[in-house]
Write a protein that holds these residues in place. Structure first.
Motif, PDB file in Angstrom:
ATOM      1  N   UNK A  95      -0.722 -10.049 -11.107  1.00  0.00           N
ATOM      2  CA  UNK A  95      -1.175  -8.790 -10.492  1.00  0.00           C
ATOM      3  C   UNK A  95      -0.121  -8.248  -9.530  1.00  0.00           C
ATOM      4  N   UNK A  96       0.639  -9.142  -8.908  1.00  0.00           N
ATOM      5  CA  UNK A  96       1.694  -8.732  -7.975  1.00  0.00           C
ATOM      6  C   UNK A  96       2.749  -7.861  -8.659  1.00  0.00           C
ATOM      7  N   UNK A  97       2.925  -8.021  -9.961  1.00  0.00           N
ATOM      8  CA  UNK A  97       3.935  -7.254 -10.693  1.00  0.00           C
ATOM      9  C   UNK A  97       3.581  -5.774 -10.760  1.00  0.00           C
ATOM     10  N   UNK A  98       2.323  -5.427 -10.532  1.00  0.00           N
ATOM     11  CA  UNK A  98       1.907  -4.024 -10.570  1.00  0.00           C
ATOM     12  C   UNK A  98       2.113  -3.330  -9.227  1.00  0.00           C
ATOM     13  N   UNK A  99       2.423  -4.088  -8.204  1.00  0.00           N
ATOM     14  CA  UNK A  99       2.595  -3.514  -6.874  1.00  0.00           C
ATOM     15  C   UNK A  99       4.072  -3.224  -6.635  1.00  0.00           C
ATOM     16  N   UNK A 100       4.375  -1.978  -6.332  1.00  0.00           N
ATOM     17  CA  UNK A 100       5.754  -1.560  -6.104  1.00  0.00           C
ATOM     18  C   UNK A 100       6.091  -1.792  -4.640  1.00  0.00           C
ATOM     19  N   UNK A 101       7.184  -2.495  -4.397  1.00  0.00           N
ATOM     20  CA  UNK A 101       7.608  -2.814  -3.033  1.00  0.00           C
ATOM     21  C   UNK A 101       8.667  -1.818  -2.587  1.00  0.00           C
ATOM     22  N   UNK A 102       8.400  -1.146  -1.477  1.00  0.00           N
ATOM     23  CA  UNK A 102       9.338  -0.175  -0.936  1.00  0.00           C
ATOM     24  C   UNK A 102       9.312  -0.249   0.588  1.00  0.00           C
ATOM     25  N   UNK A 103      10.401   0.151   1.216  1.00  0.00           N
ATOM     26  CA  UNK A 103      10.441   0.174   2.674  1.00  0.00           C
ATOM     27  C   UNK A 103       9.572   1.289   3.238  1.00  0.00           C
ATOM     28  N   UNK A 104       9.318   2.314   2.439  1.00  0.00           N
ATOM     29  CA  UNK A 104       8.472   3.431   2.852  1.00  0.00           C
ATOM     30  C   UNK A 104       7.064   3.158   2.325  1.00  0.00           C
ATOM     31  N   UNK A 105       6.123   2.971   3.233  1.00  0.00           N
ATOM     32  CA  UNK A 105       4.761   2.577   2.863  1.00  0.00           C
ATOM     33  C   UNK A 105       4.111   3.608   1.947  1.00  0.00           C
ATOM     34  N   UNK A 106       4.312   4.879   2.216  1.00  0.00           N
ATOM     35  CA  UNK A 106       3.708   5.926   1.392  1.00  0.00           C
ATOM     36  C   UNK A 106       4.190   5.824  -0.055  1.00  0.00           C
ATOM     37  N   UNK A 107       5.481   5.562  -0.250  1.00  0.00           N
ATOM     38  CA  UNK A 107       6.015   5.387  -1.601  1.00  0.00           C
ATOM     39  C   UNK A 107       5.405   4.158  -2.265  1.00  0.00           C
ATOM     40  N   UNK A 108       5.267   3.083  -1.526  1.00  0.00           N
ATOM     41  CA  UNK A 108       4.681   1.867  -2.084  1.00  0.00           C
ATOM     42  C   UNK A 108       3.273   2.120  -2.578  1.00  0.00           C
ATOM     43  N   UNK A 109       2.479   2.793  -1.771  1.00  0.00           N
ATOM     44  CA  UNK A 109       1.090   3.059  -2.144  1.00  0.00           C
ATOM     45  C   UNK A 109       1.020   4.002  -3.344  1.00  0.00           C
TER      46      UNK A 109
END
Length: 146
Positions: A95-109
């Motif tokens: 499931x973690x593979x579907x979560x995009x990691x970014x320094x900008x929280x809005x982009x991540x969400x």
């Protein structure tokens, strides 16, 4: 009569929107994984990579088949979506593979939401929920396509 991959009927106003939308969703599920690399460990990345690699062609074929109103495509998408969810149940850490990691929280969400719908379990649930509409609006197997 020439075989057409993309049936022009899909662009008509009276074409069932469920088939149009689920066809696009299947194509996105087939191709979206090429656009990003999940920030997960190597073992999990390999697991998810094989899942996407083996599922790309069937999702693409079923998405196009659904636009052609083929019943086999509806069956195929139901099976593929169920298998996708079953693999998530077998390996819940994927499931973690579907979560995009970014320094900008809005982009991540925002990007995680797109990936969850277009390439993840939310899209699979949408395909399963659209099952009755897919079967209602597709041709029975053996009926000639236009």
């Amino acid at each position: 009569m020439a075989f057409k991959i993309f049936n022009p009927e899909r662009m008509y106003p009276d074409f069932p929107w469920q088939l149009w939308a689920i066809g696009w969703l299947a194509i996105f599920k087939a191709l979206l994984w090429l656009a990003y690399e999940p920030a997960v460990n190597e073992t999990l990345l390999r697991w998810v990579g094989w899942k996407y690699l083996l599922g790309a062609a069937p999702f693409l074929a079923c998405g196009i088949g659904l636009w052609r109103r083929e019943r086999w495509a509806a069956y195929g998408l139901i099976v593929l979506a169920a298998a996708d969810l079953a693999l998530l149940a077998v390996a819940p850490t994927s499931f973690q593979a579907y979560l995009v990691d970014s320094e900008v929280v809005l982009f991540s969400v925002a990007l995680s939401a797109v990936v969850m719908v277009c390439g993840g379990p939310v899209g699979d649930l949408l395909i399963l929920c659209a099952g009755p509409a897919m079967f209602r609006n597709t041709r029975k197997t053996g009926v000639a396509s236009k």
